[in-house]
Design an enzyme around this catalytic site. Sequence first.
Site, short mmCIF file in Angstrom:
data_model
loop_
_atom_site.label_atom_id
_atom_site.label_comp_id
_atom_site.label_asym_id
_atom_site.label_seq_id
_atom_site.Cartn_x
_atom_site.Cartn_y
_atom_site.Cartn_z
N GLU A 1 0.85 -1.21 0.00
CA GLU A 1 0.00 0.00 0.00
C GLU A 1 0.88 1.25 0.00
O GLU A 1 0.57 2.24 -0.66
CB GLU A 1 -0.97 -0.03 1.18
N GLU A 2 1.98 1.19 0.73
CA GLU A 2 2.90 2.34 0.76
C GLU A 2 3.41 2.63 -0.66
O GLU A 2 3.48 3.78 -1.09
CB GLU A 2 4.08 2.05 1.70
N ARG A 3 3.76 1.58 -1.39
CA ARG A 3 4.35 1.78 -2.73
C ARG A 3 3.31 2.25 -3.73
O ARG A 3 3.59 3.12 -4.57
CB ARG A 3 5.07 0.49 -3.16
N CYS B 1 2.80 5.89 -2.98
CA CYS B 1 3.90 6.75 -3.50
C CYS B 1 3.70 6.99 -5.00
O CYS B 1 3.89 8.12 -5.48
CB CYS B 1 5.25 6.08 -3.31
#
Length: 384
Positions: free
Chosen positions: A241-243, A246
């Site tokens: 989810e972080e990637r 981003c």
Amino acid sequence: MQFSHEHDEIRRTLKRFISEEINPHVDAWEAAEAFPAHQVFKRLGELGLLGLTKPVEYGGMGLDYSYSMVMAEALGDVACGGVPMGIGVQTDMATPALARYGSDALKREFLAPAIAGDVVCSIGVSEPGAGSDVSAIKTTARKDGGDYVINGAKMWITNSLQADWMCLLANTSDGPAHKSKSLIVVPMKTPGITKAKKIRKIGMMASDTGLIHFDDVRVPQSNRIGEEGAGFTYQMQQFQEERLWCAANSILGLLNCIEQTIAYTRERRAFGQAILDNQVVHFRLAELKTEVEALRALTYLATEHYVAGRDVTEWASMAKLKAGRLMREVPDACLQYWGGMGYTWDNPVARLYRDGRLASIGGGADEVMLGIICKHMHTLPGRR
Ligand SMILES: Cc1cc2nc3c(=O)[nH]c(=O)nc-3n(C[C@H](O)[C@H](O)[C@H](O)COP(=O)(O)OP(=O)(O)OC[C@H]3O[C@@H](n4cnc5c(N)ncnc54)[C@H](O)[C@@H]3O)c2cc1C
């Protein structure tokens, strides 16, 4: 991607919020090297934007990940990278594992106030001695009675100087590196925690980044998220989810950078014509816009796969890699066409040039993304 009325509403709400309540303050927050996270998150919580994908029982909206992606994309209109990054940590980096695997009590105590915007949270994975190689972290959480006693240090932690709690990855046993770690929610007022240093950076000025020390920090074992020893796996999932976040968050900043450069070079003249009228300039800007739209398509595709429940490790890594590459290429090319004006501190293109450099490093460096993609392509040589 098929967008619904609700997706459009999120975009509209954020556009208004950003232009009225964020962008007028960005220059002051950049100069102060911090933005007032509690104040900004409270307003986002009131707008219902901090828990789009989180369970309804804890104040969330229970929507699928495409809504988070739309929010990340809309936040690209903020006139700096540091504020969206702080928000993204709260919504898509520090809280997904807690929402997915945390106990009901833990979610009531820590997730619900994060969704309401009453607290600020951070994600503590990287350390002074380990960033890319997450398996090599040294922080330990040793069992003592009903508690964990935590020792170690976390480095580069976004929001950490203002945070009320940290989602911390620590070694809870001596077993194999991928099975010895757990995620633990650590309230930042616990005795033994020292905010050792505010890290000065070349960009993302409005975001606070800290070095945090843990000396015999005692938290109940009930603060562990999910199974003991599953923290590495949970964090790898949380990274997806972080990637995606981003990648989605890069798009509008890049497009705005191109538009600002068109506006400037249309007015600025050299050798009897507008700078923009040189074919090398308008062709280059057209090429860059094409690249950004390709990033958008890749990000939407990755999100579609994620929403359909597929493993997106490879897709999210490709989107993050492409975002990292373009965050270097686009502002660099645009800055050139501003000449000396591009080399001044307060120039918006110069700000993206500084802020965007992080995209190739944070949340997994470009080389780490390439390694993951190669693993999925079966081209990564095995370790001897
Ligand atoms: C502003 C900022 C905010 C951050 N926020 C957070 C946060 O909130 N929480 C958190 O936990 N961390 C955070 N980080 C840390 C970030 O995730 C790490 O910096 C990143 O993972 C890289 O780790 P490292 O800095 O230790 O670099 P290292 O691991 O030392 O790697 C250095 C470089 O080596 C190269 N490299 C690494 N591995 C390979 C390989 N296999 N093959 C080839 N080359 C390789 C890459 O170019 C890499 O950039 C933040 C960092 C910054 C700068």
